[in-house]
Write a protein that holds these residues in place. Structure first.
Motif: not given
Length: 297
Positions: A53-60, A62-79
């Motif tokens: 599971s990923f807790l994403r914080y792409p803006d650090g 202090e930015g938006q944090l979001f928790f995801t269990k699903n493969p993120p959009p754009g996940t490469p086919a080889w992952v």
């Protein structure tokens, strides 16, 4: 232009390398990626074969944090992904980080890595027990260390060996290798440990999550042993102002922090991990030794 690099034969586009992610230290995304490339040999065994599971914080932090269990959009086919049992999504799949290329792809998304106590080939059958020691202010990691020393002895009485790591936030985690056991059995045992610790250390420990009970005490969170729960993976960076890491520590460090009353001793930042690996090696290596795992009482 987005830099392209090759990792183990996979081409990766690495974006925004100069972007500051941890403002208190000025740590950039490029430095974050370098960290994960450096610790790949030790973090990968903790990630491999476990749905992430990923807790994403792409803006650090202090930015938006979001928790995801699903493969993120754009996940490469080889992952690689694996099916996981979820009541809300019967056909759900999650990423498994099996190699350095996948680790660097995921790190480029700017994530915390969180994993369950079971492996993908045996859902809800735990091979680890975790106790998350979370201090309620004004308590700090110092009080967590005192509780950890108590729990270490209690676990040893049951033939189990505990290994401490920082949470990367305020507290401490105890990881305990166990023989493969249904998660519900491990959860019940962990709860008994927490209840007993509160009975024996009533001024220091609480086993219930209610915030009103927690000021000045250490919440022994046993709930992360439930099959649906995850815990910060060893060596993951955390979404904090400083680039803190959920990193293993020695029991001597735990005892010294408990004695000294100095919580800063167990604030481990990204730049400290390489030197610590040179000094101590992989402190959590015994987690992978079947001979160290004990039966859950």
């Amino acid at each position: 232009m987005t830099p392209i690099t090759e990792v183990e034969g996979r081409r990766l586009a690495l974006s925004n390398l100069a972007k500051v992610l941890h403002p208190a230290s000025g740590t950039t995304k490029g430095e974050l990626l370098h960290y994960y490339a450096t610790v790949g040999p030790v973090i990968l065994p903790h990630l491999r074969d476990r749905p992430v599971s990923f807790l994403r914080y792409p803006d650090g932090p202090e930015g938006q944090l979001f928790f995801t269990k699903n493969p993120p959009p754009g996940t490469p086919a080889w992952v690689k992904t694996t099916p996981v049992p979820r009541s809300d999504a019967p056909r759900a799949r999650q990423v498994v980080v099996q190699d350095l290329a996948t680790l660097m792809w995921a790190a480029n998304l700017v994530v915390e890595f969180h994993t369950p106590q079971w492996r993908a080939d045996a859902p809800a059958v735990a091979d680890r027990l975790v106790l998350d020691l979370d201090p309620g202010p004004p308590a700090t990691v110092v009080e967590c260390c005192r509780v950890a020393l108590h729990l270490r002895e209690r676990l040893a009485e049951d033939g189990l060996t505990a290994f401490p790591k920082t949470s990367g936030s305020k507290g401490l985690h105890l990881l305990v290798p166990v023989e493969p056991t249904p998660s519900e059995t491990v959860s019940a045992y962990a709860r008994r440990l927490a209840v007993a610790a509160e009975a024996e250390l009533p001024r220091l420990v609480v086993h219930r999550m209610a915030k009103a009970l927690r000021p000045g005490k250490v919440f022994v969170d046993h709930s992360q042993n439930a099959a649906a729960k995850t815990t910060a993976t060893p060596y993951t960076l955390r979404a904090r102002p400083l680039p803190s890491v959920s990193a293993p520590v020695t029991w001597d460090e735990v005892a010294e922090t408990a004695r000294s009353g100095a919580p800063e001793r167990l604030v481990l930042l990204m730049d400290a991990i390489g030197p610590r690996l040179e000094e101590y090696g992989e402190l959590l290596a015994p987690l992978f030794d079947p001979a160290v795992a004990g039966p859950v009482p």
